[in-house]
Design a protein around this motif. Structure first.
Motif, PDB file in Angstrom:
ATOM      1  N   THR A   1       1.060   8.273  -6.857  1.00  0.00           N
ATOM      2  CA  THR A   1       0.847   6.890  -6.465  1.00  0.00           C
ATOM      3  C   THR A   1       0.943   6.725  -4.959  1.00  0.00           C
ATOM      4  N   VAL A   2       1.904   7.398  -4.333  1.00  0.00           N
ATOM      5  CA  VAL A   2       2.099   7.281  -2.885  1.00  0.00           C
ATOM      6  C   VAL A   2       0.888   7.828  -2.135  1.00  0.00           C
ATOM      7  N   ALA A   3       0.385   8.973  -2.556  1.00  0.00           N
ATOM      8  CA  ALA A   3      -0.766   9.581  -1.876  1.00  0.00           C
ATOM      9  C   ALA A   3      -2.002   8.686  -1.962  1.00  0.00           C
ATOM     10  N   ILE A   4      -2.234   8.117  -3.125  1.00  0.00           N
ATOM     11  CA  ILE A   4      -3.382   7.207  -3.289  1.00  0.00           C
ATOM     12  C   ILE A   4      -3.191   5.972  -2.429  1.00  0.00           C
ATOM     13  N   ALA A   5      -1.992   5.399  -2.456  1.00  0.00           N
ATOM     14  CA  ALA A   5      -1.720   4.190  -1.664  1.00  0.00           C
ATOM     15  C   ALA A   5      -1.924   4.453  -0.179  1.00  0.00           C
ATOM     16  N   LYS A   6      -1.479   5.610   0.297  1.00  0.00           N
ATOM     17  CA  LYS A   6      -1.657   5.950   1.720  1.00  0.00           C
ATOM     18  C   LYS A   6      -3.136   6.140   2.056  1.00  0.00           C
ATOM     19  N   SER A   7      -3.887   6.737   1.149  1.00  0.00           N
ATOM     20  CA  SER A   7      -5.317   6.961   1.381  1.00  0.00           C
ATOM     21  C   SER A   7      -6.090   5.648   1.488  1.00  0.00           C
ATOM     22  N   LEU A   8      -5.661   4.649   0.758  1.00  0.00           N
ATOM     23  CA  LEU A   8      -6.351   3.356   0.784  1.00  0.00           C
ATOM     24  C   LEU A   8      -6.380   2.751   2.186  1.00  0.00           C
ATOM     25  N   GLY A   9      -5.368   3.013   2.974  1.00  0.00           N
ATOM     26  CA  GLY A   9      -5.280   2.457   4.323  1.00  0.00           C
ATOM     27  C   GLY A   9      -6.391   2.923   5.245  1.00  0.00           C
ATOM     28  N   LYS A  10      -7.080   3.987   4.868  1.00  0.00           N
ATOM     29  CA  LYS A  10      -8.185   4.512   5.681  1.00  0.00           C
ATOM     30  C   LYS A  10      -9.515   3.836   5.370  1.00  0.00           C
ATOM     31  N   LEU A  11      -9.546   3.044   4.308  1.00  0.00           N
ATOM     32  CA  LEU A  11     -10.785   2.378   3.880  1.00  0.00           C
ATOM     33  C   LEU A  11     -10.871   0.994   4.530  1.00  0.00           C
ATOM     34  N   THR A  12     -10.968   0.966   5.829  1.00  0.00           N
ATOM     35  CA  THR A  12     -10.845  -0.281   6.589  1.00  0.00           C
ATOM     36  C   THR A  12     -11.978  -1.282   6.348  1.00  0.00           C
ATOM     37  N   SER A  13     -13.082  -0.860   5.760  1.00  0.00           N
ATOM     38  CA  SER A  13     -14.187  -1.783   5.450  1.00  0.00           C
ATOM     39  C   SER A  13     -14.107  -2.335   4.027  1.00  0.00           C
ATOM     40  N   LEU A  14     -13.116  -1.899   3.266  1.00  0.00           N
ATOM     41  CA  LEU A  14     -12.973  -2.305   1.880  1.00  0.00           C
ATOM     42  C   LEU A  14     -12.778  -3.820   1.771  1.00  0.00           C
ATOM     43  N   SER A  15     -13.562  -4.457   0.896  1.00  0.00           N
ATOM     44  CA  SER A  15     -13.432  -5.902   0.709  1.00  0.00           C
ATOM     45  C   SER A  15     -12.892  -6.257  -0.673  1.00  0.00           C
ATOM     46  N   GLN A  38       2.017  -0.794   3.395  1.00  0.00           N
ATOM     47  CA  GLN A  38       1.653  -0.256   4.711  1.00  0.00           C
ATOM     48  C   GLN A  38       0.142  -0.076   4.825  1.00  0.00           C
ATOM     49  N   SER A  39      -0.499   0.374   3.770  1.00  0.00           N
ATOM     50  CA  SER A  39      -1.955   0.564   3.789  1.00  0.00           C
ATOM     51  C   SER A  39      -2.702  -0.761   3.830  1.00  0.00           C
ATOM     52  N   LEU A  40      -2.204  -1.746   3.103  1.00  0.00           N
ATOM     53  CA  LEU A  40      -2.877  -3.050   3.079  1.00  0.00           C
ATOM     54  C   LEU A  40      -2.976  -3.667   4.465  1.00  0.00           C
ATOM     55  N   ALA A  41      -2.030  -3.377   5.319  1.00  0.00           N
ATOM     56  CA  ALA A  41      -2.048  -3.920   6.680  1.00  0.00           C
ATOM     57  C   ALA A  41      -3.322  -3.530   7.431  1.00  0.00           C
ATOM     58  N   ALA A  45     -10.613  -6.459   6.047  1.00  0.00           N
ATOM     59  CA  ALA A  45     -11.860  -6.992   5.486  1.00  0.00           C
ATOM     60  C   ALA A  45     -11.691  -7.415   4.027  1.00  0.00           C
ATOM     61  N   LEU A  46     -10.513  -7.200   3.465  1.00  0.00           N
ATOM     62  CA  LEU A  46     -10.260  -7.465   2.052  1.00  0.00           C
ATOM     63  C   LEU A  46     -10.387  -8.956   1.732  1.00  0.00           C
ATOM     64  N   THR A  47     -11.180  -9.263   0.693  1.00  0.00           N
ATOM     65  CA  THR A  47     -11.307 -10.641   0.207  1.00  0.00           C
ATOM     66  C   THR A  47     -10.739 -10.781  -1.208  1.00  0.00           C
ATOM     67  N   GLN A  69       4.861  -7.825   4.018  1.00  0.00           N
ATOM     68  CA  GLN A  69       4.547  -7.470   5.407  1.00  0.00           C
ATOM     69  C   GLN A  69       3.127  -6.936   5.530  1.00  0.00           C
ATOM     70  N   GLY A  70       2.643  -6.267   4.513  1.00  0.00           N
ATOM     71  CA  GLY A  70       1.301  -5.690   4.553  1.00  0.00           C
ATOM     72  C   GLY A  70       0.186  -6.711   4.429  1.00  0.00           C
ATOM     73  N   ILE A  71       0.403  -7.770   3.676  1.00  0.00           N
ATOM     74  CA  ILE A  71      -0.676  -8.741   3.458  1.00  0.00           C
ATOM     75  C   ILE A  71      -0.826  -9.738   4.601  1.00  0.00           C
ATOM     76  N   VAL A  72       0.097  -9.752   5.513  1.00  0.00           N
ATOM     77  CA  VAL A  72       0.080 -10.761   6.580  1.00  0.00           C
ATOM     78  C   VAL A  72      -1.212 -10.710   7.403  1.00  0.00           C
ATOM     79  N   ASN A  73      -1.859  -9.550   7.474  1.00  0.00           N
ATOM     80  CA  ASN A  73      -3.091  -9.391   8.258  1.00  0.00           C
ATOM     81  C   ASN A  73      -4.366  -9.680   7.474  1.00  0.00           C
ATOM     82  N   LEU A  74      -4.255  -9.998   6.205  1.00  0.00           N
ATOM     83  CA  LEU A  74      -5.441 -10.149   5.351  1.00  0.00           C
ATOM     84  C   LEU A  74      -6.004 -11.570   5.445  1.00  0.00           C
TER      85      LEU A  74
END
Length: 186
Positions: A1-15, A38-41, A45-47, A69-74
């Motif tokens: 779960t941690v590895a997948i969650a960390k990988s998501l942070g690299k998908l900066t165009s994900l909506s 941490q990745s959600l931050a 582009a997430l909607t 803390q992670g969603i504050v930038n969404l």
């Protein structure tokens, strides 16, 4: 779960991100939820974000705090579902962080927080949530049903009532069952 969650942070165009449905992100420890927060931050582009039924908050509030803390930038987020988790189970710190961050999600139209434990351990999280929700002028759907709001005090309920007055677009509001009485809202 941690590895997948960390990988998501690299998908900066994900909506659109749907992790809903028994992924057990927070079941055994908070590490997965912390990594997800941490990745959600980075996903500005997430909607759409669905995290329903993931045991978030089950072991402690550290994961819920990181998520807040992670969603504050969404800023573009319109749909946010945290239904059927364990937010508020162990402490109120995570619910406070979540409430404070929700205030920044000004494009939000859907917020699902039913079937959690919000208000179980203290009233501070419910107060912060009310204050945060009051900022969501486009919110049309709010579900806070089946929590513990009112269990530890009446200030949280009053905060939510005040928030409702500030929501001109609200069309759907579900609140019961929670622990309230008429005396609490007077």
């Amino acid at each position: 779960t941690v590895a997948i969650a960390k990988s998501l942070g690299k998908l900066t165009s994900l909506s659109y991100l749907d992790l809903g449905g028994k992924n057990y992100i927070g079941y055994t420890a908070d590490d997965g939820t912390i990594a997800l927060g941490q990745s959600l931050a980075n996903l500005t582009a997430l909607t759409y974000l669905d995290l329903n039924n993931n045991w978030i908050g089950y072991t402690s509030d550290r994961g819920t705090t990181a998520l807040g803390q992670g969603i504050v930038n969404l800023k573009l987020l319109q749909y946010f579902d945290l239904t059927y988790n364990n937010i508020g189970t162990t402490d109120d710190i995570g619910t406070v962080a979540l409430g404070q961050s929700v205030a920044n999600l000004t494009d939000l139209t859907y917020l699902g927080l039913s079937l959690n434990k919000i208000g179980l351990t203290a009233d501070d999280g419910t107060i912060a949530l009310g204050q945060g929700v009051a900022n969501l002028h486009f919110l049309s759907h709010l579900d806070l049903s089946k929590n513990s709001i009112g269990f530890t005090g009446r200030k949280g309920i009053k905060s939510l009532i005040n928030a409702l007055h500030a929501l001109p677009s609200l069309q759907f509001f579900k609140f019961l069952p929670n622990t309230i009485s008429i005396e609490m809202v007077e």
